[in-house]
Design a protein around this motif. Structure first.
Motif, PDB file in Angstrom:
ATOM      1  N   ASN A 136       0.838  -1.197   0.000  1.00  0.00           N
ATOM      2  CA  ASN A 136       0.000   0.000   0.000  1.00  0.00           C
ATOM      3  C   ASN A 136       0.876   1.251   0.000  1.00  0.00           C
ATOM      4  O   ASN A 136       1.088   1.877   1.044  1.00  0.00           O
ATOM      5  N   PRO A 137       1.391   1.655  -1.170  1.00  0.00           N
ATOM      6  CA  PRO A 137       2.253   2.846  -1.229  1.00  0.00           C
ATOM      7  C   PRO A 137       1.573   4.117  -0.747  1.00  0.00           C
ATOM      8  O   PRO A 137       2.259   5.084  -0.383  1.00  0.00           O
ATOM      9  N   ALA A 138       0.253   4.139  -0.676  1.00  0.00           N
ATOM     10  CA  ALA A 138      -0.458   5.322  -0.211  1.00  0.00           C
ATOM     11  C   ALA A 138      -0.555   5.407   1.306  1.00  0.00           C
ATOM     12  O   ALA A 138      -1.035   6.403   1.854  1.00  0.00           O
ATOM     13  N   SER A 139      -0.087   4.390   1.995  1.00  0.00           N
ATOM     14  CA  SER A 139      -0.167   4.367   3.460  1.00  0.00           C
ATOM     15  C   SER A 139       0.640   5.507   4.078  1.00  0.00           C
ATOM     16  O   SER A 139       1.724   5.844   3.606  1.00  0.00           O
ATOM     17  N   ASP A 153      11.185  -2.626  -3.022  1.00  0.00           N
ATOM     18  CA  ASP A 153      10.493  -2.433  -4.289  1.00  0.00           C
ATOM     19  C   ASP A 153       9.458  -1.312  -4.133  1.00  0.00           C
ATOM     20  O   ASP A 153       9.014  -0.993  -3.029  1.00  0.00           O
ATOM     21  N   LYS A 154       9.065  -0.714  -5.266  1.00  0.00           N
ATOM     22  CA  LYS A 154       8.108   0.398  -5.254  1.00  0.00           C
ATOM     23  C   LYS A 154       6.701  -0.065  -4.863  1.00  0.00           C
ATOM     24  O   LYS A 154       5.912   0.707  -4.309  1.00  0.00           O
ATOM     25  N   GLU A 155       6.385  -1.300  -5.162  1.00  0.00           N
ATOM     26  CA  GLU A 155       5.049  -1.804  -4.840  1.00  0.00           C
ATOM     27  C   GLU A 155       4.884  -2.113  -3.344  1.00  0.00           C
ATOM     28  O   GLU A 155       3.784  -2.398  -2.879  1.00  0.00           O
ATOM     29  N   GLN A 156       5.986  -2.090  -2.639  1.00  0.00           N
ATOM     30  CA  GLN A 156       6.004  -2.364  -1.201  1.00  0.00           C
ATOM     31  C   GLN A 156       5.498  -3.777  -0.872  1.00  0.00           C
ATOM     32  O   GLN A 156       4.740  -3.991   0.062  1.00  0.00           O
ATOM     33  N   LEU A 157       5.981  -4.707  -1.670  1.00  0.00           N
ATOM     34  CA  LEU A 157       5.687  -6.119  -1.434  1.00  0.00           C
ATOM     35  C   LEU A 157       6.926  -6.883  -0.972  1.00  0.00           C
ATOM     36  O   LEU A 157       6.843  -8.079  -0.666  1.00  0.00           O
ATOM     37  N   LYS A 158       8.062  -6.169  -0.920  1.00  0.00           N
ATOM     38  CA  LYS A 158       9.317  -6.796  -0.507  1.00  0.00           C
ATOM     39  C   LYS A 158       9.958  -5.974   0.611  1.00  0.00           C
ATOM     40  O   LYS A 158      10.836  -5.142   0.365  1.00  0.00           O
ATOM     41  N   PRO A 159       9.514  -6.177   1.846  1.00  0.00           N
ATOM     42  CA  PRO A 159      10.136  -5.469   2.966  1.00  0.00           C
ATOM     43  C   PRO A 159      11.611  -5.858   3.086  1.00  0.00           C
ATOM     44  O   PRO A 159      11.992  -7.005   2.821  1.00  0.00           O
ATOM     45  N   ALA A 160      12.435  -4.896   3.455  1.00  0.00           N
ATOM     46  CA  ALA A 160      13.872  -5.144   3.555  1.00  0.00           C
ATOM     47  C   ALA A 160      14.174  -6.133   4.682  1.00  0.00           C
ATOM     48  O   ALA A 160      13.439  -6.243   5.665  1.00  0.00           O
TER      49      ALA A 160
END
Length: 533
Positions: free
Chosen positions: A146-149, A159-166
Motif C-alpha cells: 500500500n504505497p499510499a499508506s 520495491d516500489k510496490e512495497q511487497l518486498k520489505p527489507a
C-alpha cells in the motif's frame, strides 16, 4: 496505552547534594567514604526470573518479590530485557512498542515495581531495540502493498510496490519462534523524520510516565541494543549517530540529565570508543575484556584492560561483564571449575568500570549458546542460556518460570536440575559457595571505595598466570592479585608500594600486617591496601 499527550519541557539540572555519580567519578579530597555510591547492574531476563502467578512466565510482580534477594546480593541496579509486546519470547522484535507484554503483567504492575525499586534507592534500566518490527506491527500491516499508506516511509522496502520489505541483520526476512510460529521481520527507516519524532516520544514517556517531573516512576536510563552508525552495514541507513541517536539522546537528557545511556556495540570486536565520542552514549560494553577473561590468558586480560581503560574518555565508562543473554554462560565455558568461576567473579567486580552480572551467573548457572558455537541464528537456540533461574534445591518448586516447558530439545536437555548445587537455596548458607564469593567481593567494594572509583593501572609481573593491577584515587591505592592457574604463585610486592595491608584473601577479609611477599594458592584472589611508607 494513551500517552503521546503533550511534550514536557521542564529541565532538571540540579544534582542532589552529597550524591556522587557512580564508578569513574572523582571525589574531592577530604570527602568521607560514605559519599561514594557503588553501581553494580543485575542484567535480568525477566521471563525466566520468577513466576508470581503460576502461568510459568517470569513477570514484573515476581521480580518485585525478589528485590530483597538482589539487595542482599549487593547489586544496585536492574537491567531488564525489553518489556514491549512481541510474538517472540525475548521481546526484541516488536509488534507494538506502546504495550507491555501481558505475560509480564500490567502497566500498574510495572509502576508498582519501579516505584519500589526507587524507594529502595535502586535503579532500573530498560532495554530497547526500535530498529525492527514484525509483520504484526501497525507500520508493517498498513504499508505492506500500500504505497499510499501514511506509514510507507516508516519501514524500508526493496520495491516500489512495497511487497518486498527489507531484511534485517544477517539478511533475515522472517524468523521461526521456539513455539513454531513464523513471523516476517523488517527494518524501520530510522532516518524518517516522523520515526525520529516517534522514538523521542516513546523513550521520553518511560523517563516520566505521569509527567510530574519527579522521575520516581521513570527509568534511570536505557540499553540500546544492536546500536550502529550504518545499520547492519547495508549503506541504506548511514550517519545514524549524528542523525538519529544524538538527537534522541539530547532529547532524553533535556528531560532528565541524570540518566545513563548504555550501548551494545553491534561489533563485539570493538572497544566501543566511537559510541562514547560520537554518539553521546555514556557507557558501552567491554567486550574485549569479556573475551579475555573467558580465555583465562593473563597477557590478554592485562592487554585488553590496558587498552579499554586507556582509550575510554573521561566522564564515560565501560560495562564489565563475563556473560549475557547472547552467549554461553561462564560456568559452562570453564566447565564448572570452581576456581575459574571465582576468578571470573573477581575480574568482573574488581577490574574497574561498571560491573554487570547476568542473572544466575552468581550461582554458576549453565547454558550454551548455539549461535556462538555454530553461528546458526534461530529464535530458540539461545534458550539454554536463558533458562529458569534456579531458586530452589527442588527444580519443580513453585515459582519456577518454565515458559519453555515441553517445547523442544532445550527443554528435554535442560540444564536446570534438582540437587545439583546450582541454586540460591543450596548456596546461600555455604560461605565457600560461588554466591558467597560474589557477596564478599561486592561488600569489599563497598568497604574500600578505591575499588569503586579508583582508576585502573596494570602492574607488570613475571608470572605467566598472575593478573596484577592497581586501583587508585586521590585518597588511596589498592593492589589486586588474581591467580588464573591451578599452581601456587609466590609474589613479591612492589618495592615502592609502601606499607601493604592485606584486606582480602580467597574469600576472607584479612587485616594482615605490613608485608613484602605473599603466596597465592591455585586460583587465589588477594587485595592489598597500599599506604605510604
Amino acid at each position: 496505552m494513551v500517552w503521546m499527550k503533550g511534550k514536557r519541557t521542564t529541565v532538571f539540572g540540579l544534582l542532589l547534594v552529597g550524591l556522587w555519580l557512580v564508578l569513574g567519578c572523582q571525589q574531592p579530597a577530604g570527602k568521607s567514604a560514605e559519599t561514594v555510591q557503588d553501581e553494580i547492574i543485575y542484567h535480568v531476563f525477566q521471563r525466566s526470573f520468577y513466576d508470581s502467578n503460576g502461568d510459568q512466565h517470569g513477570d514484573l510482580r515476581g521480580l518485585q518479590s525478589k528485590l530483597d534477594y538482589l539487595q542482599d546480593l549487593g547489586v544496585t541496579s536492574i537491567l531488564m530485557t525489553p518489556l514491549y509486546e512481541s510474538v517472540y519470547y525475548h521481546n526484541y522484535y516488536s509488534s507494538d512498542f506502546e504495550k507491555i507484554d501481558s505475560s509480564y503483567g500490567s502497566k500498574e504492575d510495572y509502576m508498582a515495581l519501579i516505584r519500589e525499586i526507587h524507594r529502595r534507592e535502586m535503579k532500573l534500566y530498560m532495554d530497547m531495540e526500535t530498529q525492527y518490527v514484525t509483520e504484526d506491527h501497525l507500520w508493517y500491516k498498513d504499508s505492506y502493498g500500500n504505497p499510499a499508506s501514511p506509514y510507507s516511509d516508516y519501514i524500508l522496502y526493496d520495491d516500489k510496490e512495497q511487497l518486498k520489505p527489507a531484511s534485517i541483520v544477517f539478511d533475515i526476512y522472517d524468523l521461526k519462534g521456539y513455539d513454531g510460529l513464523v513471523r516476517k521481520i523488517t527494518t524501520v527507516n530510522l532516518l524518517n523524520k516522523e520515526v525520529i519524532a516517534y522514538n523521542k516520544k516513546l523513550f521520553s514517556y518511560w523517563l516520566d510516565p505521569n509527567q510530574d517531573g519527579q522521575f520516581d516512576d521513570g527509568v534511570d536510563g536505557f540499553r540500546l541494543d544492536h546500536m550502529m552508525d550504518d545499520l547492519d552495514n547495508k549503506g541504506r541507513l548511514t550517519n545514524l549517530f549524528r542523525d538519529f541517536w544524538v538527537p534522541l539522546i539530547d532529547t532524553l537528557k533535556s528531560i532528565n540529565p541524570d540518566i545513563h545511556i548504555m550501548a551494545e556495540q553491534a561489533d563485539w570486536g570493538s572497544y566501543g570508543i566511537d559510541y562514547l565520542t560520537n554518539a553521546k552514549v555514556d557507557w558501552v560494553f567491554g567486550f574485549r575484556i569479556q573475551q579475555a577473561i573467558r580465555s583465562l590468558d593473563k597477557a590478554k586480560v592485562m592487554a585488553y584492560a590496558d587498552t579499554t581503560f586507556r582509550e575510554t574518555p573521561a566522564g564515560k565508562n565501560q560495562l564489565i561483564f563475563i556473560e549475557n543473554h547472547d552467549m554461553t554462560r561462564f560456568s559452562t565455558a570453564v566447565k564448572q571449575d570452581k576456581g575459574k568461576e571465582k576468578v571470573g567473579a573477581a575480574l568482573n567486580l574488581l577490574l574497574g568500570g561498571i560491573p554487570s552480572i547476568y542473572y544466575g551467573q552468581e550461582i554458576g548457572m549453565l547454558g550454551e549458546s548455539y549461535f556462538m558455537k555454530y553461528g546458526i541464528i534461530t529464535d530458540a537456540n539461545e534458550i539454554p542460556s536463558r533458562e529458569a533461574f534456579e531458586w530452589f534445591k527442588n527444580k519443580d518448586s513453585a515459582g519456577m518460570p518454565y515458559w519453555y516447558r515441553d517445547s523442544g530439545p532445550w527443554w528435554d536437555s535442560s540444564n536446570v536440575k534438582s540437587n545439583d548445587g546450582i541454586s540460591v537455596e543450596e548456596q546461600a548458607p555455604d560461605p565457600t559457595s560461588l554466591l558467597s564469593t560474589y557477596k564478599q567481593l561486592i561488600q569489599l567494594r563497598k568497604k574500600y571505595p578505591v575499588l569503586i572509583r579508583g582508576s585502573y593501572a596494570s602492574y607488570a609481573n613475571d608470572h605467566n598466570a598472575l593478573v596484577s593491577f592497581y586501583r587508585q584515587d586521590e585518597d588511596g591505592k589498592a593492589l589486586v592479585l588474581i591467580n588464573l592457574s591451578d599452581a601456587t604463585v609466590d609474589f613479591t610486592l612492589p618495592a615502592d608500594s609502601g606499607k601493604a595491608k592485606q584486606v582480602y584473601l580467597d574469600g576472607k577479609a584479612e587485616k594482615g600486617d605490613a608485608a613484602s611477599k605473599t603466596r597465592l594458592e591455585a586460583y587465589g584472589i588477594q587485595v592489598w591496601l597500599l599506604e605510604e611508607a
